[in-house]
Design a protein around this motif. Structure first.
Motif, mmCIF file in Angstrom:
data_model
loop_
_atom_site.group_PDB
_atom_site.id
_atom_site.type_symbol
_atom_site.label_atom_id
_atom_site.label_comp_id
_atom_site.label_asym_id
_atom_site.label_seq_id
_atom_site.Cartn_x
_atom_site.Cartn_y
_atom_site.Cartn_z
ATOM 1 N N GLY A 38 0.899 -1.208 -0.044
ATOM 2 C CA GLY A 38 0.035 0.093 -0.121
ATOM 3 C C GLY A 38 0.714 1.228 -0.065
ATOM 4 N N TRP A 39 1.928 1.116 0.750
ATOM 5 C CA TRP A 39 2.701 2.405 0.771
ATOM 6 C C TRP A 39 3.565 2.540 -0.341
ATOM 7 C CZ3 TRP A 39 8.099 2.365 0.372
ATOM 8 C CH2 TRP A 39 8.755 3.699 0.408
ATOM 9 N N ALA A 40 4.249 1.480 -1.129
ATOM 10 C CA ALA A 40 4.858 1.679 -2.372
ATOM 11 C C ALA A 40 3.777 2.066 -3.405
ATOM 12 C CB ALA A 40 5.479 0.235 -2.735
ATOM 13 N N ASN A 41 2.972 1.579 -3.269
ATOM 14 C CA ASN A 41 1.944 2.031 -4.645
ATOM 15 C C ASN A 41 1.560 3.389 -4.411
ATOM 16 O OD1 ASN A 41 0.047 0.913 -6.824
ATOM 17 N ND2 ASN A 41 -1.438 2.006 -5.541
ATOM 18 N N GLY A 42 1.140 4.005 -3.123
ATOM 19 C CA GLY A 42 0.771 5.361 -3.188
ATOM 20 C C GLY A 42 2.186 6.199 -3.367
ATOM 21 N N LEU A 220 -20.069 -5.011 11.138
ATOM 22 C CA LEU A 220 -20.642 -3.601 11.090
ATOM 23 C C LEU A 220 -19.327 -2.781 11.787
ATOM 24 C CD1 LEU A 220 -23.975 -3.924 12.982
ATOM 25 C CD2 LEU A 220 -23.682 -3.261 10.516
ATOM 26 N N MET A 221 -18.380 -3.242 12.639
ATOM 27 C CA MET A 221 -17.364 -2.424 13.184
ATOM 28 C C MET A 221 -16.309 -2.409 12.066
ATOM 29 S SD MET A 221 -17.165 -4.527 17.045
ATOM 30 C CE MET A 221 -15.489 -3.883 17.101
ATOM 31 N N TRP A 222 -16.050 -3.490 11.341
ATOM 32 C CA TRP A 222 -15.105 -3.485 10.161
ATOM 33 C C TRP A 222 -15.760 -2.385 8.849
ATOM 34 C CZ3 TRP A 222 -15.835 -3.861 4.961
ATOM 35 C CH2 TRP A 222 -14.735 -4.204 4.269
ATOM 36 N N GLY A 223 -17.142 -2.362 8.945
ATOM 37 C CA GLY A 223 -17.518 -1.324 7.970
ATOM 38 C C GLY A 223 -17.288 -0.121 8.282
ATOM 39 N N VAL A 224 -17.590 0.299 9.439
ATOM 40 C CA VAL A 224 -17.245 1.780 9.979
ATOM 41 C C VAL A 224 -15.688 2.009 9.794
ATOM 42 C CG1 VAL A 224 -17.280 3.239 11.999
ATOM 43 C CG2 VAL A 224 -19.189 1.875 11.587
ATOM 44 N N GLY A 225 -15.039 1.188 10.089
ATOM 45 C CA GLY A 225 -13.447 1.243 10.016
ATOM 46 C C GLY A 225 -12.927 1.468 8.695
ATOM 47 N N THR A 226 -13.372 0.742 7.761
ATOM 48 C CA THR A 226 -12.840 0.724 6.266
ATOM 49 C C THR A 226 -13.577 1.933 5.726
ATOM 50 O OG1 THR A 226 -12.873 -1.618 6.125
ATOM 51 C CG2 THR A 226 -12.983 -0.464 3.957
ATOM 52 N N ALA A 227 -14.744 2.438 6.056
ATOM 53 C CA ALA A 227 -15.205 3.597 5.625
ATOM 54 C C ALA A 227 -14.234 4.713 5.930
ATOM 55 C CB ALA A 227 -16.739 3.971 5.908
ATOM 56 N N SER A 228 -13.797 4.672 7.135
ATOM 57 C CA SER A 228 -12.964 5.981 7.689
ATOM 58 C C SER A 228 -11.631 5.572 6.988
ATOM 59 C CB SER A 228 -12.622 5.436 9.194
ATOM 60 O OG SER A 228 -13.947 5.443 10.072
ATOM 61 N N TRP A 229 -11.170 4.395 6.700
ATOM 62 C CA TRP A 229 -9.809 4.048 6.045
ATOM 63 C C TRP A 229 -10.043 4.898 4.580
ATOM 64 C CZ3 TRP A 229 -7.104 -1.079 5.636
ATOM 65 C CH2 TRP A 229 -5.823 -1.020 5.145
ATOM 66 N N PHE A 230 -11.290 5.008 3.901
ATOM 67 C CA PHE A 230 -11.287 5.647 2.632
ATOM 68 C C PHE A 230 -11.172 7.213 2.962
ATOM 69 C CE2 PHE A 230 -13.424 1.768 0.949
ATOM 70 C CZ PHE A 230 -13.094 1.940 -0.578
ATOM 71 N N SER A 237 -3.079 10.603 2.345
ATOM 72 C CA SER A 237 -2.337 9.916 1.008
ATOM 73 C C SER A 237 -2.138 8.454 1.502
ATOM 74 C CB SER A 237 -1.263 10.663 0.684
ATOM 75 O OG SER A 237 -0.004 10.659 1.504
ATOM 76 N N ASP A 238 -1.827 7.545 0.473
ATOM 77 C CA ASP A 238 -1.533 6.483 1.016
ATOM 78 C C ASP A 238 -0.193 5.931 1.690
ATOM 79 O OD1 ASP A 238 -3.944 5.802 -0.489
ATOM 80 O OD2 ASP A 238 -3.466 4.548 -1.814
ATOM 81 N N PRO A 239 0.765 6.588 1.316
ATOM 82 C CA PRO A 239 2.260 6.538 1.786
ATOM 83 C C PRO A 239 1.981 6.975 3.467
ATOM 84 C CG PRO A 239 2.497 7.520 -0.050
ATOM 85 C CD PRO A 239 0.818 7.591 0.145
ATOM 86 N N VAL A 240 1.018 7.783 3.908
ATOM 87 C CA VAL A 240 0.969 7.822 5.134
ATOM 88 C C VAL A 240 -0.060 7.431 6.088
ATOM 89 C CG1 VAL A 240 0.294 9.869 6.882
ATOM 90 C CG2 VAL A 240 1.541 10.438 4.961
ATOM 91 N N SER A 241 -1.164 6.904 5.248
ATOM 92 C CA SER A 241 -2.322 6.183 6.051
ATOM 93 C C SER A 241 -2.031 4.584 6.234
ATOM 94 C CB SER A 241 -3.544 6.192 5.268
ATOM 95 O OG SER A 241 -3.567 5.880 3.834
ATOM 96 N N PHE A 242 -1.347 3.984 5.112
ATOM 97 C CA PHE A 242 -1.287 2.778 5.427
ATOM 98 C C PHE A 242 -0.198 2.256 6.470
ATOM 99 C CE2 PHE A 242 -3.155 1.854 1.110
ATOM 100 C CZ PHE A 242 -3.713 0.660 1.299
ATOM 101 N N GLY A 288 2.570 10.316 10.334
ATOM 102 C CA GLY A 288 1.558 11.251 10.292
ATOM 103 C C GLY A 288 2.534 12.623 10.047
ATOM 104 N N LEU A 289 3.594 13.117 10.547
ATOM 105 C CA LEU A 289 4.195 14.303 10.451
ATOM 106 C C LEU A 289 4.896 14.290 9.188
ATOM 107 C CD1 LEU A 289 5.740 14.412 14.388
ATOM 108 C CD2 LEU A 289 4.010 15.855 13.337
ATOM 109 N N SER A 290 5.061 13.175 8.514
ATOM 110 C CA SER A 290 5.599 13.568 7.190
ATOM 111 C C SER A 290 4.761 14.192 6.149
ATOM 112 C CB SER A 290 6.289 12.167 6.520
ATOM 113 O OG SER A 290 5.105 11.338 6.446
ATOM 114 N N LYS A 291 3.533 14.341 6.726
ATOM 115 C CA LYS A 291 2.258 14.985 5.883
ATOM 116 C C LYS A 291 2.518 16.341 5.806
ATOM 117 C CE LYS A 291 -1.148 15.316 3.206
ATOM 118 N NZ LYS A 291 -1.236 14.897 1.443
ATOM 119 N N THR A 292 3.112 16.815 7.116
ATOM 120 C CA THR A 292 2.959 18.348 7.374
ATOM 121 C C THR A 292 4.215 19.068 6.341
ATOM 122 O OG1 THR A 292 3.978 17.943 9.347
ATOM 123 C CG2 THR A 292 1.854 17.930 9.377
#
Length: 292
Positions: A38-42, A220-230, A237-242, A288-292
């Motif tokens: 995920g990181w490499a693709n992003g 249901l818990m997974w659904g909320v978590g994955t929606a948050s991941w989107f 960005s993917d390199p930060v979130s993954f 996370g700080l690498s985004k700033t």
């Protein structure tokens, strides 16, 4: 929907993974692969999507490295899970004796067998798979291959939505708009796999009713978590979130194992979890700080 198909295809490997190498090692492998892919693709845009370069590239590399170390440390935790026991009562030949008045008495003897670790199984476990009868080396190889495959599928599940956003004119740029189609792909693909499984079992699938309600709650818990991941992918960005998502979920799972299920015991295991959590939190903060 294609993203949902990819996720569901990776997810059907989870049960064979647990049966071959266990949840701990399996989770470590697929989380590590998910993190890296995920990181490499992003970061490099490997699968037709645009590369997302963090503002502080060096800090991002350091954060990813720390996160990867934490996933390796989690593999050294050994849960204290007792093996499943099955008690079977087998009638033995009748024992006869005479009481004080000379009346003959009879009572069957009872032999209780426990299907514990180290003893030959009395009867097959209701959830036993054929691959559990393979040699340890073969199970480990297959388990690691399946874990790596699942990690790749989990990592690329967001690519179809990102590709649509970047290449289709007029496509919504709000990531939450793609969640429903993603989940429809999961539902339809899981249904198809279940039909194939039922046909393979000659219409006698093994369905354990005790896990139906917990499974719905978990979904249901997974659904909320994955929606948050989107949303996180779009915002960070993917390199930060993954790196953050892939490692924090492992740490929280192990903490639940310690506090709620008491399956992780001993000073050594708890020390490893605490030490690995320090890497997890540190990696998440630095990434996370690498985004700033």
């Amino acid at each position: 929907m294609v993203g949902g198909i990819l996720w569901a295809t990776g997810n059907i490997c989870v049960v064979p993974i647990v049966k071959t190498i266990g949840l701990g090692l399996g989770l470590c492998v697929w989380s590590s692969v998910q993190l890296l892919v995920g990181w490499a693709n992003g970061r490099f845009g490997l699968l037709g999507v645009e590369a997302e370069i963090p503002n502080n590239l060096v800090m991002n590399y350091v954060g990813v490295s720390i996160s990867l170390v934490s996933t390796v440390l989690y593999a050294f935790v050994k849960p204290d899970i007792k093996p499943i026991t099955m008690d079977i009562t087998i009638p033995a030949p009748v024992a006869e004796w005479a009481d004080s008045k000379g009346i003959r008495m009879a009572q069957p003897k009872v032999v209780e067998l426990n299907d514990m670790e180290g003893n030959p199984p009395v009867k097959p476990s209701p959830g036993e798979l054929f691959l559990e009868r393979w040699s340890p080396a073969k199970k480990k190889i297959i388990g690691i291959i399946l874990s790596a495959f699942s990690g790749v599928m989990y990592a690329v599940q967001f690519i179809p939505a990102r590709y649509t956003q970047e290449h289709d004119n007029g496509a919504s740029q709000n990531s939450i708009d793609y969640v429903f189609a993603h989940y429809c792909g999961i539902y339809l693909t899981s249904t198809l796999y279940f039909i194939i499984y039922a046909l393979f079992r000659r219409n006698r699938p093994k369905v354990f009713h005790q896990v139906i309600v917990p499974g719905i709650v978990s979904g249901l818990m997974w659904g909320v978590g994955t929606a948050s991941w989107f949303i996180a992918n779009k915002a960070l960005s993917d390199p930060v979130s993954f790196p953050i998502v892939s490692t924090m979920s492992m740490g929280i799972s192990l903490l639940i194992g310690i506090v709620a299920f008491k399956e992780i015991k001993g000073r050594r295991n708890i020390s490893i979890v605490v030490f690995a959590m320090m890497f997890t939190i540190g990696g998440a903060v630095v990434t996370g700080l690498s985004k700033t």
